[in-house]
Design an enzyme around this catalytic site. Structure first.
Site, PDB file in Angstrom:
ATOM      1  N   ASN A 208      64.895  32.980  44.770  1.00  0.00           N
ATOM      2  CA  ASN A 208      64.286  33.579  43.635  1.00  0.00           C
ATOM      3  C   ASN A 208      64.937  34.480  42.900  1.00  0.00           C
ATOM      4  O   ASN A 208      66.102  34.816  43.259  1.00  0.00           O
ATOM      5  CB  ASN A 208      62.890  34.067  44.041  1.00  0.00           C
ATOM      6  CG  ASN A 208      62.887  35.291  45.092  1.00  0.00           C
ATOM      7  OD1 ASN A 208      63.478  36.336  44.854  1.00  0.00           O
ATOM      8  ND2 ASN A 208      62.479  35.010  46.433  1.00  0.00           N
ATOM      9  N   ASP A 277      58.440  32.063  50.524  1.00  0.00           N
ATOM     10  CA  ASP A 277      57.381  31.758  51.199  1.00  0.00           C
ATOM     11  C   ASP A 277      57.630  30.502  51.930  1.00  0.00           C
ATOM     12  O   ASP A 277      57.057  30.226  53.052  1.00  0.00           O
ATOM     13  CB  ASP A 277      56.256  31.532  50.373  1.00  0.00           C
ATOM     14  CG  ASP A 277      55.876  32.708  49.769  1.00  0.00           C
ATOM     15  OD1 ASP A 277      55.580  33.657  50.547  1.00  0.00           O
ATOM     16  OD2 ASP A 277      55.317  32.900  48.603  1.00  0.00           O
ATOM     17  N   LYS A 287      77.569  19.627  54.137  1.00  0.00           N
ATOM     18  CA  LYS A 287      76.946  19.244  52.750  1.00  0.00           C
ATOM     19  C   LYS A 287      76.280  17.890  52.766  1.00  0.00           C
ATOM     20  O   LYS A 287      76.805  16.878  52.870  1.00  0.00           O
ATOM     21  CB  LYS A 287      78.073  19.476  52.002  1.00  0.00           C
ATOM     22  CG  LYS A 287      77.730  19.567  50.309  1.00  0.00           C
ATOM     23  CD  LYS A 287      78.919  19.947  49.738  1.00  0.00           C
ATOM     24  CE  LYS A 287      78.235  19.548  48.097  1.00  0.00           C
ATOM     25  NZ  LYS A 287      79.588  19.569  47.152  1.00  0.00           N
ATOM     26  N   PHE A 321      53.778  44.588  47.465  1.00  0.00           N
ATOM     27  CA  PHE A 321      53.941  44.202  46.211  1.00  0.00           C
ATOM     28  C   PHE A 321      53.091  42.851  46.131  1.00  0.00           C
ATOM     29  O   PHE A 321      53.012  42.095  46.822  1.00  0.00           O
ATOM     30  CB  PHE A 321      55.357  43.950  45.410  1.00  0.00           C
ATOM     31  CG  PHE A 321      55.889  45.537  45.502  1.00  0.00           C
ATOM     32  CD1 PHE A 321      56.184  46.421  46.469  1.00  0.00           C
ATOM     33  CD2 PHE A 321      56.048  45.733  44.016  1.00  0.00           C
ATOM     34  CE1 PHE A 321      56.786  47.493  45.956  1.00  0.00           C
ATOM     35  CE2 PHE A 321      56.683  47.056  43.862  1.00  0.00           C
ATOM     36  CZ  PHE A 321      56.979  47.929  44.691  1.00  0.00           C
ATOM     37  N   LYS A 335      45.013  40.209  48.898  1.00  0.00           N
ATOM     38  CA  LYS A 335      46.219  40.024  49.789  1.00  0.00           C
ATOM     39  C   LYS A 335      46.108  41.585  50.408  1.00  0.00           C
ATOM     40  O   LYS A 335      46.404  41.474  51.599  1.00  0.00           O
ATOM     41  CB  LYS A 335      47.270  40.266  48.640  1.00  0.00           C
ATOM     42  CG  LYS A 335      48.243  38.856  48.874  1.00  0.00           C
ATOM     43  CD  LYS A 335      49.211  39.145  47.904  1.00  0.00           C
ATOM     44  CE  LYS A 335      49.589  37.425  47.449  1.00  0.00           C
ATOM     45  NZ  LYS A 335      50.781  37.303  46.490  1.00  0.00           N
ATOM     46  N   LYS A 339      46.008  41.479  54.713  1.00  0.00           N
ATOM     47  CA  LYS A 339      47.212  41.591  55.147  1.00  0.00           C
ATOM     48  C   LYS A 339      47.421  43.220  55.723  1.00  0.00           C
ATOM     49  O   LYS A 339      48.679  43.736  56.049  1.00  0.00           O
ATOM     50  CB  LYS A 339      48.471  41.370  54.334  1.00  0.00           C
ATOM     51  CG  LYS A 339      48.656  39.750  53.974  1.00  0.00           C
ATOM     52  CD  LYS A 339      49.635  39.571  53.034  1.00  0.00           C
ATOM     53  CE  LYS A 339      49.458  38.281  52.359  1.00  0.00           C
ATOM     54  NZ  LYS A 339      50.215  37.234  53.309  1.00  0.00           N
TER      55      LYS A 339
HETATM   56  O1  PMT Z   1      63.867  42.918  42.767  1.00  0.00           O
HETATM   57  P1  PMT Z   1      63.553  43.086  41.267  1.00  0.00           P
HETATM   58  O2  PMT Z   1      64.468  42.063  40.384  1.00  0.00           O
HETATM   59  O3  PMT Z   1      63.542  44.468  41.043  1.00  0.00           O
HETATM   60  O4  PMT Z   1      61.978  42.609  41.035  1.00  0.00           O
HETATM   61  C1  PMT Z   1      61.050  43.280  41.771  1.00  0.00           C
HETATM   62  C2  PMT Z   1      60.025  42.532  42.370  1.00  0.00           C
HETATM   63  C3  PMT Z   1      59.235  41.831  41.275  1.00  0.00           C
HETATM   64  C4  PMT Z   1      60.712  41.421  43.173  1.00  0.00           C
HETATM   65  C5  PMT Z   1      59.063  43.332  43.165  1.00  0.00           C
HETATM   66  O5  PMT Z   1      58.610  44.332  42.373  1.00  0.00           O
HETATM   67  C6  PMT Z   1      58.163  42.403  43.810  1.00  0.00           C
HETATM   68  O6  PMT Z   1      56.986  42.121  43.191  1.00  0.00           O
HETATM   69  N1  PMT Z   1      58.231  42.025  45.188  1.00  0.00           N
HETATM   70  C7  PMT Z   1      57.290  41.496  45.926  1.00  0.00           C
HETATM   71  C8  PMT Z   1      57.296  39.937  45.290  1.00  0.00           C
HETATM   72  C9  PMT Z   1      56.455  39.091  46.354  1.00  0.00           C
HETATM   73  O7  PMT Z   1      57.165  38.304  47.145  1.00  0.00           O
HETATM   74  O8  PMT Z   1      55.067  39.016  46.197  1.00  0.00           O
HETATM   75  P2  PMT Z   1      54.119  37.944  46.892  1.00  0.00           P
HETATM   76  O9  PMT Z   1      52.994  38.122  46.144  1.00  0.00           O
HETATM   77  O10 PMT Z   1      54.636  36.822  47.283  1.00  0.00           O
HETATM   78  O11 PMT Z   1      54.145  38.746  48.290  1.00  0.00           O
HETATM   79  C10 PMT Z   1      53.264  39.901  48.627  1.00  0.00           C
HETATM   80  C11 PMT Z   1      53.889  40.538  49.695  1.00  0.00           C
HETATM   81  O12 PMT Z   1      54.055  40.124  50.874  1.00  0.00           O
HETATM   82  C12 PMT Z   1      55.014  41.251  49.328  1.00  0.00           C
HETATM   83  O13 PMT Z   1      55.110  43.019  49.458  1.00  0.00           O
HETATM   84  C13 PMT Z   1      55.970  40.638  49.911  1.00  0.00           C
HETATM   85  O14 PMT Z   1      57.231  41.398  50.240  1.00  0.00           O
HETATM   86  C14 PMT Z   1      55.489  40.337  51.077  1.00  0.00           C
HETATM   87  N2  PMT Z   1      55.858  38.874  51.921  1.00  0.00           N
HETATM   88  C15 PMT Z   1      55.684  37.864  51.223  1.00  0.00           C
HETATM   89  C16 PMT Z   1      56.130  36.547  51.839  1.00  0.00           C
HETATM   90  C17 PMT Z   1      56.650  36.602  53.273  1.00  0.00           C
HETATM   91  N3  PMT Z   1      56.811  35.403  53.757  1.00  0.00           N
HETATM   92  N4  PMT Z   1      56.457  37.822  53.953  1.00  0.00           N
HETATM   93  C18 PMT Z   1      56.220  38.844  53.339  1.00  0.00           C
HETATM   94  O15 PMT Z   1      56.252  39.953  53.827  1.00  0.00           O
END
Ligand code: PMT
Length: 401
Positions: A208, A277, A287, A321, A335, A339
């Site tokens: 991403n 995810d 490859k 986040f 969320k 979590k």
């Molecule tokens: O890195 P930058 O370019 O500065 O951009 C910052 C950002 C936008 C990436 C950052 O601010 C941000 O939002 N990061 C979390 C993005 C995210 O994965 O969001 P989500 O809504 O998909 O996940 C929710 C939370 O679960 C997040 O804290 C994530 O770290 C966590 N997660 C998600 C998937 C997974 N398999 N395991 C996790 O722990």
């Protein structure tokens, strides 16, 4: 945070004196008021006029100059300073300070100040290794003088080794750290940052747009505020922040392992990483050929790291986040609850200057009671500070409970 800080920059006579020009610019760019003292040897390497122009202030070179004012310079400079930075610091000035010799304006000012003194050595690597210098540094460190380690690389004398002046950007960061209140010193903060990469063959992956800037900003600001910081980062092009423990990872499953190994010792966990995810269910050893017009890849879920941490968090503070394109607040709240988070930071994706890649962000900080703090467009470092302020509030409440 250097705005309106009074920095006295002492420059001594080494080839790295020219880098003091860049250092001065960096301080001035951040709004600091810079007053410069040069030893007479320093003026052989770079002119006072250059530094006067860059700092916008007179440059002091002489203890006994008839400058037209009645100030006793070594006293007024020593008293007005929030910090004195000696960069570059030669073998000679370190020896003088350690021996209590005050025979010129710089050594006298250093002797007369109560402000922190940060010394940034630069010299030939044999001089830097010399046991006399080492014992002077030990002696001064024990007395509270602050030192940066000299950098490694090619020196002016063409030798390779330790002795280079630290990069001006690192010196500025150290000054920021010294001048920041250490309100997070009780905390061990584990931060994740950046994207993950999920390979489907040896040359291709799903990922991403995360640059890591948000997570790295959190690491820098938490370290400035005295926390013991560990940064677990996916691949980014950012330099590892100074003073931070670092674990570089690539995939979600590597990130999961790196986080779970470190959860036990953390008091706060902040998950700013954009974890993929899904990952390809099968990873090809070679490859994949592009023979067909269409390629179907089957995907499976990656480990949900934050849920696993939430299940084991105990007294720890967990901050996540949220990255949503619709129903941001409601989805972020769900969320947070599902979590086990204490706070969730919801990115206002789609608004200019917010989210991936930018140096700025627009976020809402939502807590477990449902309170929403809406922040305007801010530098990611300022956003980081606001998140850390909220963490401090929660830890204060937990401490009192
Ligand atoms: O890195 P930058 O370019 O500065 O951009 C910052 C950002 C936008 C990436 C950052 O601010 C941000 O939002 N990061 C979390 C993005 C995210 O994965 O969001 P989500 O809504 O998909 O996940 C929710 C939370 O679960 C997040 O804290 C994530 O770290 C966590 N997660 C998600 C998937 C997974 N398999 N395991 C996790 O722990």
């Amino acid at each position: 945070m250097l705005k309106d800080k009074n920095i006295v920059l002492g420059i001594t006579g080494g080839i790295a004196a020219y880098k003091a020009a860049e250092l001065t610019r960096e301080f001035v760019k951040r709004g600091a008021k810079v007053k410069i003292i040069m030893t007479s040897n320093a003026t052989r390497f770079i002119t006072p006029l250059t530094l006067q122009t860059l700092s916008g202030n007179p440059v002091y070179t002489d203890m006994f100059s008839l400058s037209g004012d009645w100030d006793i310079h070594h006293i007024s400079l020593a008293q007005s300073a929030d910090i004195i930075v000696v960069a570059p610091a030669t073998y000679n000035i370190i020896g003088k300070i350690a021996s209590g010799i005050a025979d010129d304006l710089l050594s006298t000012t250093v002797t007369a100040t109560r402000a922190p003194v940060l010394i940034c050595p630069a010299m030939n690597s044999n001089m830097y290794d010399n046991p006399i210098l080492r014992s002077n540094i030990d002696k001064l460190s024990a007395l509270g003088y602050l030192f940066m380690d000299a950098g490694l690389g090619e020196l002016a004398c063409k030798a390779d080794g330790f002795g280079r002046l630290p990069d001006p950007a690192d010196i500025v960061e150290e000054v920021e750290t010294v001048l920041t209140q250490k309100d997070l010193k009780e905390h061990k903060i584990l931060i994740t940052a950046g994207p993950t990469r999920e390979s489907f063959d040896p040359v291709r992956y799903i990922s991403n747009h995360s640059s890591g800037k948000m997570g790295y900003a959190l690491a820098v600001m938490a370290r400035r505020r005295g926390a013991d910081v560990t940064l677990v980062s996916g691949p980014t092009s950012l330099p590892v922040p100074a003073g931070v423990k670092f674990a570089g990872v690539s995939s979600a499953s590597e990130m999961r392992d790196a986080v779970m190994e470190r959860v036990e010792e953390a008091t706060v966990i902040i998950k700013a990483a954009a974890v993929a995810d899904f990952r390809p269910s099968i990873v090809s050893d070679s490859k994949m050929k592009k023979g067909a017009d269409r390629l179907n890849i089957s995907l499976e879920r990656t480990p949900d790291i934050i849920s696993e941490v939430g299940g084991r968090k105990g007294d720890r503070i967990l901050v996540g986040f949220a990255m949503e394109t619709e129903n941001l607040t409601a989805n972020a709240r769900d969320k947070m609850k599902a979590k086990g988070m204490d706070l969730i930071v919801a990115n206002e994706l789609g608004r200019p200057g917010s989210g991936f890649q930018h140096d700025t962000n627009i976020v809402k900080i939502i807590d477990k009671s449902g309170n929403i703090e809406e922040l305007p467009l801010m530098d990611k470092r300022d956003v980081a500070n606001r998140i850390l302020d909220r963490i401090l509030e929660i830890s204060g409440r937990k401490g009192r409970a």
